[in-house]
Design a protein around this motif. Structure first.
Motif, short mmCIF file in Angstrom:
data_model
loop_
_atom_site.label_atom_id
_atom_site.label_comp_id
_atom_site.label_asym_id
_atom_site.label_seq_id
_atom_site.Cartn_x
_atom_site.Cartn_y
_atom_site.Cartn_z
N GLU A 289 0.83 -1.22 0.00
CA GLU A 289 0.00 0.00 0.00
C GLU A 289 0.87 1.27 0.00
O GLU A 289 0.64 2.20 -0.77
N ILE A 290 1.88 1.25 0.83
CA ILE A 290 2.77 2.43 0.89
C ILE A 290 3.48 2.59 -0.45
O ILE A 290 3.56 3.69 -1.01
N ALA A 291 3.99 1.47 -0.99
CA ALA A 291 4.71 1.55 -2.27
C ALA A 291 3.79 2.07 -3.36
O ALA A 291 4.19 2.92 -4.18
N GLU A 292 2.55 1.60 -3.36
CA GLU A 292 1.61 2.01 -4.40
C GLU A 292 1.31 3.52 -4.30
O GLU A 292 1.36 4.25 -5.30
N SER A 293 1.06 4.00 -3.09
CA SER A 293 0.71 5.43 -2.99
C SER A 293 1.93 6.31 -3.26
O SER A 293 1.83 7.37 -3.87
N CYS A 294 3.12 5.84 -2.89
CA CYS A 294 4.33 6.61 -3.19
C CYS A 294 4.56 6.62 -4.71
O CYS A 294 4.94 7.64 -5.30
N HIS A 295 4.30 5.49 -5.35
CA HIS A 295 4.45 5.38 -6.80
C HIS A 295 3.54 6.40 -7.49
O HIS A 295 3.97 7.17 -8.36
#
Ligand code: GLC
Length: 627
Positions: free
Chosen positions: A26-32
């Motif tokens: 989730e964090i990786a996706e929103s940072c992406h």
């Protein structure tokens, strides 16, 4: 591969790296998503002129390699007063063939002490003392019309304690506090057991107590430089946005300051972690997507074995930094000069790994920092460690018979090895224009910088053989540590003399002699040296060689250096007998029975069958086809 495919791959690579860093989809996706929004916004802002540059460089991914670039590094105020003043220095830069100008930090810095501008208060505003954002835009445009790329520092690891985030953090703002690392006393002590001391004398320890927060904040360098917390994705997003905003003001290269320190892990020295590389790879992906003409340069002053990863390794090869400082070879050159023994350089060159063709080293002998000896420690056995101690004493002038006039940096006693400060000419003891041996040592180190197939970089004032800062400590902007010894203002008289042809011909100006030496090296480098990278140098080692000799072939040219104070013989075994000595135009050298070198002599030898174009002592004629 089509542009759309490349873009899709880069976006996937970015996502993958974010996942590796944050380990949470989730964090990786929103940072992406946030990073792709930054990319889109900044790409739209990019001018047609910069997009054209991007397109040229995408089509020529090695545009910065193979002897094409020559770099110069300077503090704006000391070099030219202000950003506007830098324009007036362009003819001087061009006379040397410089086409990559690294201006040390010029963004709004902490008032009072600022570590030479490395404590940044506002990344998006030029320091008012040095000019305005419009001045920066004007300067980058003007430099570009002259074929010169501007490099700016991007201080990734920390901000000033006066930066808006730090101020808000002190006032209790939780979001702002999340941009930094906070620890209690026990955690601090656990970390300290493993951490290096960068400024053991002037800023001991790695943490500072912040009364308002009732915690310690991480601060690797000066206590007013607070380390950023990259485990918080907001930090990465903000720094990526900053990078692209500056790129849109025309900055073409970024020196990623203190790149090794970006990730912290208990029980380690908190340097060179895999996460540091993944963070840099994310920045590279962002650059590739929004401003692919921009170069990233790692400032990682770390042992040799830790350096190649900054170019990316494995599947990331060529997808991290384009450039990195060759700090180990720099320090090794000084070590070899003091000990009159070139074995360490011979060994280092032999062990350099092959590199991807669109990455290269910055080769240099001095910069605005000290000569840091620590990078060599892992290379050396106990006996050689003593030689390292000797080198540091030698260049601070405290060893018997030393010709050097530097000072030790952050060393608390005579035997501590930390760093050495001083301008090149004072470190090599080049006293005056008549001092041939001093000049030989100057030429030896400079010619190694040019011969070693990276981007040669000159530090401001060394091209004029300018001596140590004679200003009183305390009288300058922030003379807080002895690195200010080698941060003098550019000497206008020496500059004028250096460009005065009659002063050169009369032989009565050291600055003219130094500048001519550099101009000749640059012309010869651009004309004859063809090794595409340091790892492509062919060592010419022979058991008959004097231990002080370093010899290698760069393309066709045989480059030989005598690091010792004695005459030294060397067998070339390069197959050719008659050579032209490019550094002494017109002189033939017969190497049938080997080569005899004078103390500290350098020879660049071109086999005679090849048509020779002699070293010219006038302006190098270089072209960069893209401009
Ligand atoms: C880099 C700079 C140095 C500075 C330090 C902290 O190493 O080169 O001058 O003191 O970072 O920003």
């Amino acid at each position: 591969m089509t542009t759309a495919q490349t873009k899709a791959l880069t976006e996937m690579f970015l996502k993958d790296r974010l996942m590796q860093i944050y380990k949470d989809s989730e964090i990786a996706e929103s940072c992406h998503q946030a990073l792709l929004e930054v990319v889109d916004r900044r790409r739209v802002e990019r001018t047609g002129e910069l997009k054209q540059l991007d397109a040229y460089r995408v089509a020529n991914p090695d545009w910065h390699c193979s002897n094409r670039l020559m770099a110069y590094s300077a503090y704006v105020d000391r070099f030219a007063g202000s950003l506007k003043g830098v324009s007036a220095r362009i003819p001087h830069l061009k006379s040397m063939g410089v086409n990559y100008l690294h201006l040390l930090p010029f963004l709004k810095m902490r008032p009072g002490q600022s570590d030479g501008g490395f404590a940044v208060e506002d990344f998006l505003q030029v320091e008012p003392r040095l000019g305005t954002n419009q001045d920066l835009l004007d300067l980058t445009r003007e430099l570009r019309t002259h074929g010169i790329s501007l490099c700016s520092d991007l201080v990734l690891n920390h901000v000033s304690d006066t930066h808006a985030w730090a101020q808000a953090a002190r006032l209790g703002d939780k979001e702002a506090q999340g941009m930094f690392y906070w620890v209690d006393n026990n955690q601090r002590l656990n970390f300290e057991n493993y951490l290096p001391q960068i400024f053991p004398q002037t800023a001991p320890g790695n943490f500072v107590w912040i009364e308002e927060v009732q915690k310690f904040v991480w601060s690797t360098f000066y206590n007013y430089q607070w380390d950023l917390n990259y485990s918080n994705p907001k930090v990465l997003i903000a720094m990526a946005d900053t990078l692209l905003a500056l790129a849109n003001l025309g900055v073409e290269a970024f020196r990623l300051d203190s790149a090794a320190f970006l990730w912290k892990r208990e029980g380690t020295n908190c340097m060179n972690h895999a996460e540091c590389h993944w963070i840099l790879q994310c920045l590279r992906a962002v650059v590739d997507l929004a401003a692919p003409g921009v170069l990233l340069k790692a400032e990682a002053i770390v042992p040799t074995a830790e350096l190649p990863p900054y170019f990316g390794l494995g599947e990331a090869q060529g997808r991290e930094c384009h450039l990195a400082y060759q700090s180990s070879m720099m320090a090794a050159s000084w070590y070899c000069l003091a000990n009159q023994d070139a074995s360490l350089l011979n060994r280092m060159i032999a062990e350099l790994p092959a590199m991807s063709p669109d990455t290269t080293w910055i080769s240099y002998i001095r910069c605005h920092d000290d000569i840091g000896w620590n990078v060599l420690k892992p290379e050396l056995n106990a006996e050689q460690h003593q030689q390292l101690v000797f080198a540091s004493q030698f260049f601070s002038g405290s060893a018997p018979g030393s010709y050097a006039e530097g000072v030790s940096f952050q060393a608390s006693d005579q035997t501590a090895v930390h760093g050495t400060n001083g301008m090149l000419s004072d470190l090599v003891g080049w006293r005056d224009e008549k001092d041939e041996q001093g000049f030989a040592r100057y030429q030896l180190l400079m010619s190694l910088v040019f011969a070693s197939a990276g981007i040669p970089m000159i530090y401001m004032g060394d091209e004029l053989a300018q001596g140590n800062n004679s200003a009183e400590p305390g009288s300058s902007r922030d003379w807080v540590d002895s690195r200010d010894l080698h941060r003098p203002k550019l000497d206008e008289t020496a500059l004028a003399l250096a460009h005065d042809e009659s002063a050169y011909l009369n032989g009565n100006s050291r600055s003219a002699k130094a500048l001519h030496c550099i101009q000749a090296l640059r012309t010869l480098q651009a004309t004859h040296l063809t090794a595409e990278n340091t790892s492509a140098l062919k060592l010419l080692q022979s058991s008959g060689n004097h231990p002080g000799v370093l010899a290698f072939q760069n393309g066709e040219v045989v480059c030989v250096f005598n690091f010792s104070a004695q005459k030294a013989s060397c067998s070339l075994r390069a197959g050719k007998r008659l050579y032209t000595d490019l550094l002494n135009p017109g002189q033939s050298v017969d190497c049938s029975d080997g080569l005899e070198l004078q103390p500290w002599q350098t020879c660049w030898l071109l086999p005679q069958q090849t048509p020779v174009s002699m070293a010219s002592s006038t302006e190098p004629h270089l072209s960069r086809s893209e401009v």
